[in-house]
Design a protein around this motif. Structure first.
Motif, mmCIF file in Angstrom:
data_model
loop_
_atom_site.group_PDB
_atom_site.id
_atom_site.type_symbol
_atom_site.label_atom_id
_atom_site.label_comp_id
_atom_site.label_asym_id
_atom_site.label_seq_id
_atom_site.Cartn_x
_atom_site.Cartn_y
_atom_site.Cartn_z
ATOM 1 N N GLU A 78 35.565 33.922 47.109
ATOM 2 C CA GLU A 78 36.650 34.201 48.052
ATOM 3 C C GLU A 78 36.925 33.034 48.996
ATOM 4 O O GLU A 78 38.091 32.638 49.148
ATOM 5 C CB GLU A 78 36.360 35.480 48.831
ATOM 6 C CG GLU A 78 37.519 35.907 49.716
ATOM 7 C CD GLU A 78 37.290 37.262 50.364
ATOM 8 O OE1 GLU A 78 38.016 37.576 51.320
ATOM 9 O OE2 GLU A 78 36.388 37.993 49.909
ATOM 10 N N THR A 162 34.255 42.333 38.137
ATOM 11 C CA THR A 162 34.230 41.148 39.004
ATOM 12 C C THR A 162 35.406 40.216 38.741
ATOM 13 O O THR A 162 35.535 39.181 39.391
ATOM 14 C CB THR A 162 32.922 40.365 38.820
ATOM 15 O OG1 THR A 162 32.813 39.941 37.460
ATOM 16 C CG2 THR A 162 31.716 41.231 39.182
ATOM 17 N N HIS A 164 39.763 39.641 37.909
ATOM 18 C CA HIS A 164 41.076 40.186 38.208
ATOM 19 C C HIS A 164 41.816 40.427 36.889
ATOM 20 O O HIS A 164 41.619 39.683 35.917
ATOM 21 C CB HIS A 164 41.874 39.226 39.079
ATOM 22 C CG HIS A 164 41.295 39.041 40.447
ATOM 23 N ND1 HIS A 164 42.008 38.519 41.496
ATOM 24 C CD2 HIS A 164 40.060 39.309 40.951
ATOM 25 C CE1 HIS A 164 41.252 38.474 42.585
ATOM 26 N NE2 HIS A 164 40.059 38.941 42.260
ATOM 27 N N HIS A 165 42.672 41.436 36.851
ATOM 28 C CA HIS A 165 43.394 41.700 35.616
ATOM 29 C C HIS A 165 44.745 42.341 35.896
ATOM 30 O O HIS A 165 44.970 42.909 36.960
ATOM 31 C CB HIS A 165 42.577 42.592 34.672
ATOM 32 C CG HIS A 165 42.477 44.018 35.132
ATOM 33 N ND1 HIS A 165 41.603 44.423 36.122
ATOM 34 C CD2 HIS A 165 43.145 45.129 34.738
ATOM 35 C CE1 HIS A 165 41.740 45.718 36.311
ATOM 36 N NE2 HIS A 165 42.661 46.181 35.496
ATOM 37 N N GLN A 166 45.618 42.225 34.923
ATOM 38 C CA GLN A 166 46.961 42.809 34.984
ATOM 39 C C GLN A 166 47.290 43.366 33.607
ATOM 40 O O GLN A 166 47.228 42.650 32.607
ATOM 41 C CB GLN A 166 47.996 41.751 35.374
ATOM 42 C CG GLN A 166 49.440 42.224 35.305
ATOM 43 C CD GLN A 166 49.777 43.221 36.402
ATOM 44 O OE1 GLN A 166 49.433 42.992 37.560
ATOM 45 N NE2 GLN A 166 50.430 44.305 36.047
ATOM 46 N N HIS A 279 39.590 34.822 36.443
ATOM 47 C CA HIS A 279 38.514 34.734 37.432
ATOM 48 C C HIS A 279 39.122 34.591 38.828
ATOM 49 O O HIS A 279 40.209 34.022 38.979
ATOM 50 C CB HIS A 279 37.626 33.519 37.125
ATOM 51 C CG HIS A 279 36.354 33.488 37.903
ATOM 52 N ND1 HIS A 279 36.269 32.885 39.140
ATOM 53 C CD2 HIS A 279 35.127 34.010 37.641
ATOM 54 C CE1 HIS A 279 35.032 33.009 39.600
ATOM 55 N NE2 HIS A 279 34.320 33.690 38.714
ATOM 56 N N PRO A 280 38.449 35.108 39.862
ATOM 57 C CA PRO A 280 38.985 34.971 41.229
ATOM 58 C C PRO A 280 39.290 33.537 41.647
ATOM 59 O O PRO A 280 40.149 33.320 42.502
ATOM 60 C CB PRO A 280 37.875 35.575 42.095
ATOM 61 C CG PRO A 280 37.195 36.566 41.213
ATOM 62 C CD PRO A 280 37.231 35.957 39.830
ATOM 63 N N GLU A 283 42.943 32.868 41.414
ATOM 64 C CA GLU A 283 43.843 33.846 42.009
ATOM 65 C C GLU A 283 44.963 33.208 42.814
ATOM 66 O O GLU A 283 46.120 33.624 42.725
ATOM 67 C CB GLU A 283 43.034 34.803 42.906
ATOM 68 C CG GLU A 283 43.861 35.804 43.689
ATOM 69 C CD GLU A 283 44.496 36.878 42.815
ATOM 70 O OE1 GLU A 283 45.324 37.635 43.332
ATOM 71 O OE2 GLU A 283 44.171 36.942 41.615
ATOM 72 N N GLU A 289 49.413 31.182 39.304
ATOM 73 C CA GLU A 289 50.283 32.297 39.699
ATOM 74 C C GLU A 289 51.589 32.256 38.913
ATOM 75 O O GLU A 289 52.095 33.296 38.464
ATOM 76 C CB GLU A 289 50.559 32.243 41.197
ATOM 77 C CG GLU A 289 49.362 32.616 42.061
ATOM 78 C CD GLU A 289 49.700 32.616 43.545
ATOM 79 O OE1 GLU A 289 49.305 33.561 44.240
ATOM 80 O OE2 GLU A 289 50.369 31.663 44.005
ATOM 81 N N ARG A 292 50.880 33.312 35.218
ATOM 82 C CA ARG A 292 50.649 34.756 35.082
ATOM 83 C C ARG A 292 51.952 35.536 35.236
ATOM 84 O O ARG A 292 52.178 36.534 34.533
ATOM 85 C CB ARG A 292 49.613 35.225 36.112
ATOM 86 C CG ARG A 292 48.214 34.675 35.873
ATOM 87 C CD ARG A 292 47.174 35.454 36.669
ATOM 88 N NE ARG A 292 47.413 35.450 38.087
ATOM 89 C CZ ARG A 292 46.900 34.566 38.951
ATOM 90 N NH1 ARG A 292 46.130 33.590 38.502
ATOM 91 N NH2 ARG A 292 47.142 34.643 40.244
#
Length: 317
Positions: A78, A162, A164-166, A279-280, A283, A289, A292
């Motif tokens: 983070e 752990t 991220h997904h869409q 993976h974060p 992000e 971005e 995605r």
């Protein structure tokens, strides 16, 4: 710890830890950080002093991180992502982006999903490049964390809590038979499905396990061919009464190209979600971005159209 004490620590060492965990090699980490190997070794020594832990042990040519190294690396997700977002230029322009994206995916996605997003991607960002890698289902977390893949496009078959997904859309399953198959001109019953020989293709993205779960209380199918590529099954589909079970949209594409007959499954099967996963650390990256967003819009639109075309929306869980 007071903020002043943090100021007196060399926080660049934590970035070096992230690189060492990803690379599992002092020499490769040194190359990424533009350091000599001896300087990188000194950085590792300072890291060990800072965190009071050996951090890595050597196994052959690789460094194996300790639990402390992995724990600190996870805790960095983070804050490092926030720093990347804060320090990245805010005026991202895909037209000048020359990033190389590493995508882990399956043959199914490579044939039926990604090709339909690539034209728009290259229209908006003609200088980007792609490195497509085979998806490693059992090591998906490691592939995205340590394998330096930017994005995975697949049906997640293991926990991804752990990551991220869409969800891109829902995918159903259909069968392929030749025009010479005894079932070509008639409806296929469950007894038919269980009686005739089958081929299962690795391209099918975990369909085999889902089918076996749906038929858990039924006799085993006779599997005469397991292959990584669809061509192996297509080579014999005219010579024996073979049933090939694959994702529905792939079935329709293959049937059109090879003059085959598409048959519906003769039992209830819940369509599965197809997703992109990352993976974060990716992000807040502007280029990630953008990628995605394009993949979600183009592939999501494509899957939705196919769902409508093959009436998948009439199949309820």
């Amino acid at each position: 710890m007071e903020v002043e004490e943090i100021y007196r620590r060399d926080l660049n060492l934590l970035v070096a830890l992230r690189i060492l965990v990803e690379e599992r090699s002092v020499s490769r980490a040194a190359m990424r950080l533009n350091l000599s190997q001896s300087a990188m070794s000194r950085v590792l020594g300072r890291l060990r002093d800072l965190l009071a832990d050996p951090l890595f042990s050597r196994q052959g040519q690789s460094l194996i991180p300790t639990e402390k190294a992995l724990s600190v690396n996870r805790a960095l997700d983070e804050p490092l992502a926030s720093l990347q977002q804060m320090l990245a230029p805010s005026d991202f322009n895909p037209g000048t982006c020359d990033h190389t994206f590493t995508i882990a995916t399956t043959d199914y996605a490579m044939q039926t999903i990604l090709p339909f997003a690539l034209p728009r991607i290259y229209q908006e960002a003609p200088q980007v490049a792609f490195d497509f890698q085979p998806l490693q289902n059992e090591q998906l977390k490691e592939q995205l964390t340590y394998g330096r893949a930017d994005l995975a496009i697949c049906r997640p078959s293991n926990p991804i809590d752990t990551l991220h997904h869409q969800t891109l859309g829902r995918v159903g399953v259909q069968c392929l038979v030749s025009h010479q198959h005894p079932l070509a001109g008639t409806s296929m019953t469950l007894d038919d499905y269980l009686r005739f020989p089958h081929a299962m293709i690795a391209i099918s993205d975990g369909v085999k396990a889902l089918i076996e779960s749906a038929l858990a209380d039924k006799p085993k199918r006779r599997m005469v061919l397991r292959a990584y590529h669809l061509e192996a099954a297509l080579a014999i589909i005219d010579t024996m009464p073979l049933i090939i079970t694959v994702p529905a949209d792939l079935a329709y594409l293959v049937a059109e190209r090879h003059q085959l007959v598409v048959k519906s499954l003769p039992f209830h099967f819940t369509p599965f979600d197809y997703s992109m996963i990352w993976h974060p650390r990716c992000e807040y990256s502007p280029e990630h971005e953008w990628l995605r967003r394009v993949v979600e819009e183009e592939c999501g639109k494509l899957i939705a159209k196919r769902v409508e075309d093959i009436q998948l929306d009439q199949i309820r869980p």
